[in-house]
Design a protein around this motif. Sequence first.
Motif, mmCIF file in Angstrom:
data_model
loop_
_atom_site.group_PDB
_atom_site.id
_atom_site.type_symbol
_atom_site.label_atom_id
_atom_site.label_comp_id
_atom_site.label_asym_id
_atom_site.label_seq_id
_atom_site.Cartn_x
_atom_site.Cartn_y
_atom_site.Cartn_z
ATOM 1 N N LEU A 149 0.896 -0.936 -0.085
ATOM 2 C CA LEU A 149 0.114 -0.050 0.014
ATOM 3 C C LEU A 149 0.866 1.093 -0.076
ATOM 4 O O LEU A 149 0.449 2.403 0.579
ATOM 5 C CB LEU A 149 -0.977 -0.260 1.180
ATOM 6 C CG LEU A 149 -2.579 -0.643 0.910
ATOM 7 C CD1 LEU A 149 -3.239 0.359 0.208
ATOM 8 C CD2 LEU A 149 -2.299 -1.987 0.565
ATOM 9 N N SER A 150 1.965 1.166 -0.584
ATOM 10 C CA SER A 150 3.038 2.368 -0.709
ATOM 11 C C SER A 150 3.078 2.575 -2.102
ATOM 12 O O SER A 150 3.034 1.867 -2.932
ATOM 13 C CB SER A 150 4.303 1.958 -0.213
ATOM 14 O OG SER A 150 4.291 1.530 1.421
ATOM 15 N N PHE A 151 3.680 3.813 -2.322
ATOM 16 C CA PHE A 151 4.071 4.579 -3.828
ATOM 17 C C PHE A 151 4.862 5.296 -3.701
ATOM 18 O O PHE A 151 5.087 6.363 -2.689
ATOM 19 C CB PHE A 151 2.603 4.964 -4.417
ATOM 20 C CG PHE A 151 3.070 5.392 -5.949
ATOM 21 C CD1 PHE A 151 3.411 4.510 -6.826
ATOM 22 C CD2 PHE A 151 2.856 6.607 -6.117
ATOM 23 C CE1 PHE A 151 3.296 5.166 -8.090
ATOM 24 C CE2 PHE A 151 3.202 7.300 -7.207
ATOM 25 C CZ PHE A 151 3.422 6.346 -8.437
ATOM 26 N N ASP A 152 6.000 5.502 -4.299
ATOM 27 C CA ASP A 152 7.049 6.395 -4.463
ATOM 28 C C ASP A 152 7.695 6.522 -3.049
ATOM 29 O O ASP A 152 7.892 7.789 -2.570
ATOM 30 C CB ASP A 152 6.831 7.713 -4.971
ATOM 31 C CG ASP A 152 6.749 7.595 -6.546
ATOM 32 O OD1 ASP A 152 7.102 6.705 -6.969
ATOM 33 O OD2 ASP A 152 6.387 8.677 -7.304
ATOM 34 N N GLY A 153 7.891 5.798 -2.466
ATOM 35 C CA GLY A 153 8.188 5.684 -0.815
ATOM 36 C C GLY A 153 7.452 6.178 0.247
ATOM 37 O O GLY A 153 8.038 6.418 1.328
ATOM 38 N N ASP A 154 6.280 6.477 -0.119
ATOM 39 C CA ASP A 154 5.390 6.945 0.918
ATOM 40 C C ASP A 154 4.350 5.814 1.254
ATOM 41 O O ASP A 154 3.619 5.139 0.277
ATOM 42 C CB ASP A 154 4.564 8.220 0.476
ATOM 43 C CG ASP A 154 5.665 9.188 0.497
ATOM 44 O OD1 ASP A 154 6.303 9.469 1.429
ATOM 45 O OD2 ASP A 154 5.400 10.156 -0.592
ATOM 46 N N ARG A 155 3.784 5.715 2.603
ATOM 47 C CA ARG A 155 2.770 4.919 2.837
ATOM 48 C C ARG A 155 1.428 5.565 2.308
ATOM 49 O O ARG A 155 1.290 6.570 2.897
ATOM 50 C CB ARG A 155 2.682 4.667 4.410
ATOM 51 C CG ARG A 155 4.001 3.988 4.855
ATOM 52 C CD ARG A 155 3.672 3.445 6.307
ATOM 53 N NE ARG A 155 4.863 3.070 7.005
ATOM 54 C CZ ARG A 155 5.449 3.937 8.190
ATOM 55 N NH1 ARG A 155 4.846 5.041 8.161
ATOM 56 N NH2 ARG A 155 6.456 3.462 8.364
ATOM 57 N N TYR A 156 0.412 4.740 1.699
ATOM 58 C CA TYR A 156 -0.710 5.471 1.390
ATOM 59 C C TYR A 156 -1.886 4.791 2.171
ATOM 60 O O TYR A 156 -3.065 5.415 2.163
ATOM 61 C CB TYR A 156 -1.065 5.352 -0.105
ATOM 62 C CG TYR A 156 -0.367 6.535 -0.867
ATOM 63 C CD1 TYR A 156 -1.131 7.568 -1.220
ATOM 64 C CD2 TYR A 156 0.969 6.423 -1.022
ATOM 65 C CE1 TYR A 156 -0.679 8.554 -2.002
ATOM 66 C CE2 TYR A 156 1.664 7.734 -1.658
ATOM 67 C CZ TYR A 156 0.782 8.732 -2.232
ATOM 68 O OH TYR A 156 1.525 9.765 -2.911
ATOM 69 N N GLY A 157 -1.581 3.721 2.814
ATOM 70 C CA GLY A 157 -2.572 2.804 3.325
ATOM 71 C C GLY A 157 -1.974 1.710 3.965
ATOM 72 O O GLY A 157 -0.932 1.470 4.391
#
Length: 473
Positions: free
Chosen positions: A160-168
Motif C-alpha cells: 500500500l505504498s507508492f514512491d516511498g510513501d505509505r498510502y494505506g
Amino acid sequence: MTNGKRRLLTAFALTAAGAVVLAGCSGGASNGDAGGESGGGESGPVTLTLTANSITGGKNAAEADWIADYVVPEFEKAMKADGKDVTVEFQPQGVDDEDYKTKIALDLQSGKGADIIGMDGIWVGEFAEAGYIKPLADVAASSDDWDGWAQIPEAVQNALSFDGDRYGVPQGADGRVLYYNKTLFAEAGLPEDWQPTSWDEIIEASKALKKVEGVTPIQLNAGTAMGEATTMQGLLPLIVGTGEEVYEDGKWIGASDGLKEALDLYKTIYVDEGLGDPVLQQEASGRDTSFQLFAEGKIGILLEGDYFWRSVINPAEGVGTAPMADRDEVVGYAKIPAVKPGKGINGQDFVSMSGGTGRVLNPNSKNPELAWELLAFMNSPEAFEARVAGTISITPRTDVNEKILASDKMLTFVNDEVLPITAYRPGLAAYPQVSVLLQQATLDVATGTSVDDALKTYVGGLEGVVGEDAISK
C-alpha cells in the motif's frame, strides 16, 4: 491535469453506465461528503464511514461480516469508553472489481466518498498519480507514530505504498513459492527437503522427474489464457530473480538481459527439454487443470501462491477445490531461487512476489485523525485475531502471525522466510496492458517463437502502450 488523472478519467468514461448503476445500488451515505452527515467535528457527535468491496451473503462475505459484527460495535464501544460519541457506518459493496474501482474513484474525484476506503494495492499508484489519495501522514499526521508499523515488515508495507510513501495499511499478505511432490521426488531420486539455489537446479530436478512415467515435471504458468496468474505466478518472480523489476526508475522493462534470461527459461522448459506442457498453457481452464493434476500426483513442481495451500489442496472438508488428503505429508515447498545466488533484486539469493489489498484514508475526510483511529483499530492484533477466527491466513502483522500460524508450518514458512524478501507489481495505470504483453511473450516462446522475436513483439507493443521514452534500454 496530470497524466494519471487523465488516464483514470478516460477509464471512467468507458464505464460511465456501470457507475450510474452503482450510484443507485450503493448503501449508506457513500455519495455524500466524506464523513457522512456528522457536521459535529471531532469534539461532538461524529459519523465515520467505511466502504469495501464486500457484502454479507455475497462477495468477500467474511470481511463484510467481520466489519459489521466486530469492527463497528467494538470501535463504537471503545470510543464511548474514551468519552467520544462516534457512529460508524459501513457501506458494503459486492460488485465487479472494476466497477468498484470506478465508483470510489468518482467519489474521490468529486471530493466525496467514505472516510476509509478498501483498495486493491495494485491501484494505489494510479490513484496517487491522479491526486485522488495522499500519503497517510499528509492526511493524518499521527499515523506515522503508530506502533503497528513495527509489526508489519517493510516489504509488506509496500503493498500500500507508492514512491516511498505509505498510502494505506495492508489488509493481508501472501507469497509465491515452489511446491513439489515428495513422493515423485523420491521416485526420481531427489531429496524430500529440496531447496534449489539456482534455476539450473530447478531444471536438473525437472529432468530427473521426466523419467517418472506419466508425470509432467514442472508447471510454470505461461500465456494469456491464465491471465494475471501467468504474470504473478510465472514471469514476474523470474524477472526479480535476475535482479530487475518490471518497472524501475520511471521506466518499464524492455528487451533487457533479465527479461531475456526469464524467457530463455520458458524456452528451456517448454521447447528445448519438454519439461512442461505447452498445450495446457493455452487452455481456458489450464490453471485449474494444473491444480487438479498436481493434486493427482501428475505434476512434480508448481510455482504458486500460498492460496494454493490454503484454498486449493486443503484437505479440510468443503475447503479445497482439489483437496489432497495427504497434503501435509506429500507436498513440499521451497523458496524461489534467483537465477544464481545473489543475483536477485537487492542482491537476494531467493525472491517472491506478493499481491494484496488494504485500506486508505480519504483525503476529503472531515475527521481525518478520528478516521485514522478507526483504521488503526481495524489493524490491531485483537481485530486481526477476530478476523481470522475459524480460518487461518497470513495477516500483515508478525505478532499476530506468530500466534495464529503456529499450527500451519507452510504459512509460517511464508511468513518467516518469504514475505521479508518479496516484491510487488507497480500500481500504475499502464500495468494491466503491460502484463498482457508479457503474458503474450511467454506464450510465444512456449509455442516455438524465438526469444528474440518474442522480445521484438513485446517491445513493439509496449511502445504503443507507454511510449518509447518510458522503456528501459
